[in-house]
Design a protein around this motif. Structure first.
Motif, PDB file in Angstrom:
ATOM      1  N   TYR A   1      33.773   1.595  28.743  1.00 30.97           N
ATOM      2  CA  TYR A   1      33.091   2.243  27.615  1.00 30.97           C
ATOM      3  C   TYR A   1      31.590   2.362  27.898  1.00 30.97           C
ATOM      4  N   ILE A   2      30.969   1.277  28.327  1.00 28.77           N
ATOM      5  CA  ILE A   2      29.530   1.286  28.621  1.00 28.77           C
ATOM      6  C   ILE A   2      29.223   2.290  29.728  1.00 28.77           C
ATOM      7  N   GLN A   3      30.053   2.313  30.759  1.00 28.17           N
ATOM      8  CA  GLN A   3      29.851   3.253  31.858  1.00 28.17           C
ATOM      9  C   GLN A   3      29.922   4.699  31.360  1.00 28.17           C
ATOM     10  N   GLN A   4      30.902   4.990  30.515  1.00 27.40           N
ATOM     11  CA  GLN A   4      31.080   6.360  30.040  1.00 27.40           C
ATOM     12  C   GLN A   4      29.996   6.780  29.050  1.00 27.40           C
ATOM     13  N   THR A   5      29.511   5.860  28.232  1.00 28.56           N
ATOM     14  CA  THR A   5      28.528   6.235  27.211  1.00 28.56           C
ATOM     15  C   THR A   5      27.088   6.147  27.687  1.00 28.56           C
ATOM     16  N   THR A   6      26.838   5.404  28.771  1.00 25.63           N
ATOM     17  CA  THR A   6      25.455   5.240  29.242  1.00 25.63           C
ATOM     18  C   THR A   6      25.245   5.698  30.674  1.00 25.63           C
ATOM     19  N   GLY A   7      26.325   5.767  31.461  1.00 23.70           N
ATOM     20  CA  GLY A   7      26.193   6.095  32.880  1.00 23.70           C
ATOM     21  C   GLY A   7      25.891   4.873  33.725  1.00 23.70           C
ATOM     22  N   ILE A   8      25.749   3.707  33.093  1.00 28.23           N
ATOM     23  CA  ILE A   8      25.472   2.473  33.828  1.00 28.23           C
ATOM     24  C   ILE A   8      26.769   1.923  34.389  1.00 28.23           C
ATOM     25  N   HIS A   9      26.785   1.664  35.696  1.00 30.31           N
ATOM     26  CA  HIS A   9      27.959   1.066  36.351  1.00 30.31           C
ATOM     27  C   HIS A   9      27.738  -0.440  36.425  1.00 30.31           C
ATOM     28  N   LEU A  10      28.612  -1.189  35.785  1.00 26.03           N
ATOM     29  CA  LEU A  10      28.505  -2.636  35.772  1.00 26.03           C
ATOM     30  C   LEU A  10      29.215  -3.205  36.994  1.00 26.03           C
ATOM     31  N   ALA A  11      28.614  -4.212  37.592  1.00 28.64           N
ATOM     32  CA  ALA A  11      29.192  -4.840  38.775  1.00 28.64           C
ATOM     33  C   ALA A  11      30.446  -5.618  38.401  1.00 28.64           C
ATOM     34  N   LYS A  12      31.446  -5.536  39.241  1.00 29.33           N
ATOM     35  CA  LYS A  12      32.682  -6.294  39.028  1.00 29.33           C
ATOM     36  C   LYS A  12      32.476  -7.702  39.550  1.00 29.33           C
ATOM     37  N   ALA A  13      32.889  -8.676  38.770  1.00 22.25           N
ATOM     38  CA  ALA A  13      32.734 -10.086  39.160  1.00 22.25           C
ATOM     39  C   ALA A  13      33.844 -10.531  40.061  1.00 22.25           C
TER      40      ALA A  13
ATOM     41  N   ASN B   1      28.975   3.054  16.579  1.00 23.59           N
ATOM     42  CA  ASN B   1      28.115   3.911  17.366  1.00 23.59           C
ATOM     43  C   ASN B   1      28.905   4.426  18.567  1.00 23.59           C
ATOM     44  N   LYS B   2      28.812   5.719  18.847  1.00 22.50           N
ATOM     45  CA  LYS B   2      29.449   6.381  19.989  1.00 22.50           C
ATOM     46  C   LYS B   2      30.946   6.083  20.079  1.00 22.50           C
ATOM     47  N   PRO B   3      31.710   6.360  19.030  1.00 20.41           N
ATOM     48  CA  PRO B   3      33.140   6.057  19.084  1.00 20.41           C
ATOM     49  C   PRO B   3      33.889   6.992  20.037  1.00 20.41           C
ATOM     50  N   LEU B   4      34.778   6.409  20.818  1.00 22.37           N
ATOM     51  CA  LEU B   4      35.649   7.152  21.721  1.00 22.37           C
ATOM     52  C   LEU B   4      37.090   6.804  21.393  1.00 22.37           C
ATOM     53  N   ILE B   5      37.987   7.732  21.675  1.00 23.18           N
ATOM     54  CA  ILE B   5      39.401   7.525  21.399  1.00 23.18           C
ATOM     55  C   ILE B   5      40.167   7.500  22.712  1.00 23.18           C
ATOM     56  N   LEU B   6      41.210   6.691  22.777  1.00 20.19           N
ATOM     57  CA  LEU B   6      42.043   6.645  23.972  1.00 20.19           C
ATOM     58  C   LEU B   6      42.973   7.849  23.994  1.00 20.19           C
ATOM     59  N   VAL B   7      43.057   8.485  25.163  1.00 22.28           N
ATOM     60  CA  VAL B   7      43.934   9.637  25.343  1.00 22.28           C
ATOM     61  C   VAL B   7      44.703   9.473  26.646  1.00 22.28           C
ATOM     62  N   ALA B   8      45.899  10.057  26.680  1.00 20.55           N
ATOM     63  CA  ALA B   8      46.701  10.034  27.903  1.00 20.55           C
ATOM     64  C   ALA B   8      46.021  10.909  28.952  1.00 20.55           C
ATOM     65  N   ALA B   9      45.959  10.408  30.179  1.00 24.02           N
ATOM     66  CA  ALA B   9      45.380  11.153  31.293  1.00 24.02           C
ATOM     67  C   ALA B   9      46.358  11.117  32.461  1.00 24.02           C
ATOM     68  N   GLU B  10      46.102  11.925  33.471  1.00 26.97           N
ATOM     69  CA  GLU B  10      47.009  11.981  34.620  1.00 26.97           C
ATOM     70  C   GLU B  10      47.193  10.624  35.281  1.00 26.97           C
ATOM     71  N   GLN B  11      46.129   9.848  35.349  1.00 22.33           N
ATOM     72  CA  GLN B  11      46.194   8.556  36.025  1.00 22.33           C
ATOM     73  C   GLN B  11      46.128   7.394  35.039  1.00 22.33           C
ATOM     74  N   GLY B  12      46.766   7.530  33.912  1.00 25.02           N
ATOM     75  CA  GLY B  12      46.795   6.447  32.935  1.00 25.02           C
ATOM     76  C   GLY B  12      46.183   6.845  31.614  1.00 25.02           C
ATOM     77  N   VAL B  13      45.130   6.116  31.240  1.00 25.80           N
ATOM     78  CA  VAL B  13      44.481   6.337  29.949  1.00 25.80           C
ATOM     79  C   VAL B  13      43.027   6.719  30.186  1.00 25.80           C
ATOM     80  N   GLY B  14      42.528   7.664  29.373  1.00 28.03           N
ATOM     81  CA  GLY B  14      41.135   8.065  29.452  1.00 28.03           C
ATOM     82  C   GLY B  14      40.469   7.927  28.100  1.00 28.03           C
ATOM     83  N   LEU B  15      39.169   8.138  28.077  1.00 28.77           N
ATOM     84  CA  LEU B  15      38.399   8.074  26.840  1.00 28.77           C
ATOM     85  C   LEU B  15      37.857   9.456  26.525  1.00 28.77           C
ATOM     86  N   SER B  16      37.928   9.821  25.256  1.00 27.32           N
ATOM     87  CA  SER B  16      37.484  11.134  24.796  1.00 27.32           C
ATOM     88  C   SER B  16      36.706  10.934  23.498  1.00 27.32           C
ATOM     89  N   PRO B  17      35.804  11.853  23.153  1.00 33.03           N
ATOM     90  CA  PRO B  17      35.083  11.710  21.886  1.00 33.03           C
ATOM     91  C   PRO B  17      36.045  11.609  20.704  1.00 33.03           C
TER      92      PRO B  17
END
Length: 98
Positions: free
Chosen positions: A86-98, A38-54
């Protein structure tokens, strides 16, 4: 000692395809012949490292994709940071960092 299964349906998994691409998605089903994601994303090169794209641009962002098991090199449960991104990008939910 508790032995944890490597991954299960509902987990966010990272997949290495035989084409060399790496993807991240929510695992929906796994059989002897295919896996469904469900909602697969692929890793792509970005200016600041790696990004996620459809994974595919011509389908709905909420699409479920079925991959032939022969096109997959490996499937593993994603690292927490990758899963949170992944969850943040696909849902908009920001998870708290522990």
């Amino acid at each position: 000692m508790i032995i944890e299964a490597p991954y299960k349906v509902g987990d966010i998994v990272s997949i290495k395809l035989s084409s060399g691409e790496e993807m991240i998605a929510k695992l929906e089903e796994e059989t002897a012949t295919h896996i469904s994601l469900n909602k697969p994303l692929i890793l792509v090169a970005a200016e600041q490292g790696v990004g996620l794209s459809p994974f595919m641009f011509t389908v709905s962002p909420d699409a479920k994709v079925r991959l032939n098991i022969n096109s997959i090199i490996c499937v593993v449960k994603s690292a927490k940071d990758a899963g949170d991104t992944y969850i943040q990008q696909t849902t908009g939910i920001h998870l708290a960092k522990a």
